[in-house]
Scaffold this motif. Structure first.
Motif, short mmCIF file in Angstrom:
data_model
loop_
_atom_site.label_atom_id
_atom_site.label_comp_id
_atom_site.label_asym_id
_atom_site.label_seq_id
_atom_site.Cartn_x
_atom_site.Cartn_y
_atom_site.Cartn_z
N SER A 30 49.83 38.94 8.17
CA SER A 30 49.04 37.77 8.32
C SER A 30 48.94 37.04 9.62
CB SER A 30 49.29 36.54 7.51
OG SER A 30 50.46 35.94 7.80
N LEU B 119 45.75 47.28 9.92
CA LEU B 119 45.40 46.04 10.59
C LEU B 119 45.49 46.30 12.07
CD1 LEU B 119 44.69 44.36 8.36
CD2 LEU B 119 46.76 43.32 8.49
N GLN B 120 45.79 47.53 12.44
CA GLN B 120 45.56 47.83 13.89
C GLN B 120 47.00 47.60 14.58
OE1 GLN B 120 43.04 49.66 14.71
NE2 GLN B 120 41.97 49.17 12.91
N MET C 53 42.02 51.30 9.53
CA MET C 53 40.64 51.95 10.04
C MET C 53 39.57 51.08 9.85
SD MET C 53 42.22 54.38 10.76
CE MET C 53 42.07 56.11 11.43
N THR C 54 39.12 50.62 8.59
CA THR C 54 38.12 49.56 8.40
C THR C 54 38.76 48.48 9.15
OG1 THR C 54 38.98 49.33 6.27
CG2 THR C 54 37.12 50.79 6.68
N PRO D 70 39.73 44.34 9.25
CA PRO D 70 40.44 43.49 8.38
C PRO D 70 39.39 42.73 7.47
CG PRO D 70 41.44 43.51 10.48
CD PRO D 70 40.68 44.41 10.63
N ALA D 71 39.67 42.64 6.40
CA ALA D 71 38.88 41.63 5.50
C ALA D 71 38.78 40.34 5.88
CB ALA D 71 39.20 41.76 4.03
N SER E 179 42.88 44.21 0.20
CA SER E 179 43.91 44.02 0.94
C SER E 179 43.82 43.04 1.80
CB SER E 179 44.75 45.34 1.23
OG SER E 179 44.21 45.87 2.42
N ARG F 126 44.33 39.18 3.92
CA ARG F 126 45.53 38.71 4.11
C ARG F 126 44.77 37.60 4.98
NH1 ARG F 126 49.98 39.50 1.45
NH2 ARG F 126 50.37 41.72 1.97
N ARG G 97 44.19 34.87 7.74
CA ARG G 97 44.77 34.83 9.30
C ARG G 97 45.40 33.47 9.66
NH1 ARG G 97 41.44 37.35 14.05
NH2 ARG G 97 43.02 36.26 15.16
#
Lengths: 344, 344
Positions: free
Chosen positions: A117, A141-142, B1-2, B4-5, B48, B50, B52
């Motif tokens: 987070s 999340l890189q 990869m994609t 972050p949501a 998934s 999280r 920020r």
DNA sequence: TTGTAAGCGTTATCAC
DNA sequence: GTGATAACGCTTACAA
């Protein structure tokens, strides 16, 4: 007392727009006239302005923060590692969030969630459990994941920095074999850790190479934390055929193990040779000065920080960096005395 | 990869608005239907997601993060403190940013600036220098400042948590006086630190109370870090009239001092009694086991975190908390032998 | 060289 | 119960 100044306050005070202030803040990001810069700087002074990291992070994604997830700061090796990591990171303007897991998988999982987070740019960790999902998520999340000292095979995306534990164990074992020891006690960490496994492997392989039948009863796999070194030592000493030398994995194990040795009145090295996998200032103070395997903490830290901060486009597979450990022979190892040589 | 949501992705996936998602995120903050909550939770799982921290912090000001600014993690006392602080903080859902100063005022100032920009809610520190301005600024930012172990008189807004150093020094000195010692070497930290001063004061006051003329040549004020313990010890031993007992301030000083002792072949306690201000596992391992002053790290940490997290309306003056140290007599102190009793 | 304005991901205040 | 929408403090096109 008064509430913190924002970029707008500074802009107002300097008689410019917030864009100008922002530019002087991030030096190279655009042209600013000398005069404006001066006034802005002055205003920042006057208002004792400090840009807020949170706001900055929100915009620019990943922050210049790395997480350091250690099993135990109380372990001097990890403490030194932490010290080096913090120093190394600071020299690059990066901050370190320290978390400890106490070798507890649950705590580790929690810590990983928090780190995720935080969107830290990298995490340096001594993994305790196979929280594969959590590590993977971090990767998604890189966030660069760097395992130091130990690692997990099940998390291929992570980089690894460590000494060659197998080779180190071999070196220690060979030293004892050359002195003439044939029964060597080996107190390692849990076999669930790569360190525990590699060292045990190295040890056993060396015995085999020298034509010595490994006795599994001379192997003790105990936790890195805690006082079980004493029991391990005790049970080893009580054998009919006690070892003439012993290798200890850890400062904690060494301290409790040596304490037991002292209680039992066993003389080092005449009755028992001792090698410890960890260096400490006091290790020389112990009578006799201990023969030790020294890990290059600075180097481990430098590489870890490097990797944690590096961008890696293809993040599916991690890199592995091995650094050399240094074996320091002091006075706690010697040839076994006749008295303890096996009677067979 | 994609990538972050975000909260928006979750909202979309769950077929609700972001407000609903936010509410299930911060549980009590508003009504949500059971069905909606379920779907949101599910969506968070699937993506998934999280939240920020940065975004949250931006909105809600001060974060649940405290800074821990230590002089030296390599010092086992500080390491244990760090361990306890991290644990204590974690149990309250608070994170710890660790920074080290290496007793360098410049590094400390830098660290303080960073901490200020982080808007941490509190800072726990072992101050090195009188960066009065920086500390004040932190206070202005509503950041609680807690000094632990040492403190600065010049920063009245800070809380203080520490043992009663003066009293501890008194206790140690009295112990030695009772054993019959009259010339006691005292190796303290720098007099610029409160610990150095208080302990020296306590020591001298005790001597005075017992009618003993304090000899300033028996006092050594050396840095906490580094190897100067050896020199201090050496110069003390080389006196015509060497002390029969010595008090060491620190693990680092103890290690280097004791090493010198060993080189010089001085026997403890028969030729020299030794007291160390700091406990460590290996301290018992040293021959003979050391008489030590043990600081209650857990307690120091718990109180520090408490204070660092506490709101204090009137932040102009800090609170002071003293905790008790424990004096543990082991085998490194004994009555001076006739051989070393002064000839006068 | 400077200013305007559109986000960044959340939270919180309102109307609905 | 729910959903727009305005902040929060900053960076960064893009215009002027």
């Amino acid at each position: 007392m008064t509430k913190p100044a924002t970029i707008r306050d500074v802009a107002a005070a300097a008689g410019v727009s917030i864009a100008v202030v922002s530019r002087v803040l991030n030096d190279g990001s655009g042209p600013v006239s000398a005069g404006a810069r001066q006034r802005v700087l002055q205003a920042m002074q006057d208002l004792s302005y400090r840009p807020r990291v949170a706001a900055r992070e929100l915009k620019s994604g990943p922050t210049s923060t790395i997480g350091l997830l250690l099993a135990d700061v109380t372990n001097p090796f990890f403490a030194r590692l932490a010290d080096s990591v913090v120093r190394e990171a600071r020299s690059r303007g990066v901050q370190v969030v320290l978390m400890t897991t106490q070798e507890d998988p649950r705590l580790e999982e929690e810590a990983l969630a928090t780190l995720a987070s935080r969107r830290v740019s990298g995490v340096i960790a001594t993994p305790t459990a196979t929280n594969a999902g959590a590590w993977q998520h971090l990767g998604d999340l890189q966030t660069r994941v760097v395992f130091v000292d130990r690692y997990l095979d099940s998390v291929p995306l992570a980089d690894v920095v460590s000494i060659d534990n197998e080779r180190s164990a071999r070196e220690a074992t060979e030293h004892l074999l050359e002195l003439g020891h044939r029964r060597i006690g080996f107190v390692s960490g849990p076999l669930s850790t790569t360190t525990g496994r590699s060292r045990t492997d190295g040890h056993l392989a060396t015995l085999a190479a020298h034509g010595i039948e490994p006795e599994s009863e001379l192997l003790r796999n105990i936790p890195f934390r805690g006082d079980q070194g004493a029991d391990a030592m005790g049970s080893l000493l009580e054998r009919d055929d006690p070892p003439t030398a012993i290798i200890l994995a850890n400062t904690a194990q060494a301290v409790s193990g040596l304490r037991r040795l002292r209680q039992a009145g066993v003389k080092v090295p005449s009755e028992l040779s001792v090698v410890v996998f960890d260096d400490n200032p006091w290790t020389e103070l112990f009578a006799p000065a201990l023969t030790i395997m020294r890990q290059p903490t600075e180097l481990l830290a430098a590489h870890s920080v490097d990797l944690a901060l590096s961008q890696q486009p293809d993040a599916t597979a991690g890199r592995t960096l091995m650094v050399e450990a240094e074996f320091v022979v002091r006075s706690s190892t010697a040839a076994p005395t006749a008295a303890r040589v096996p009677s067979n």
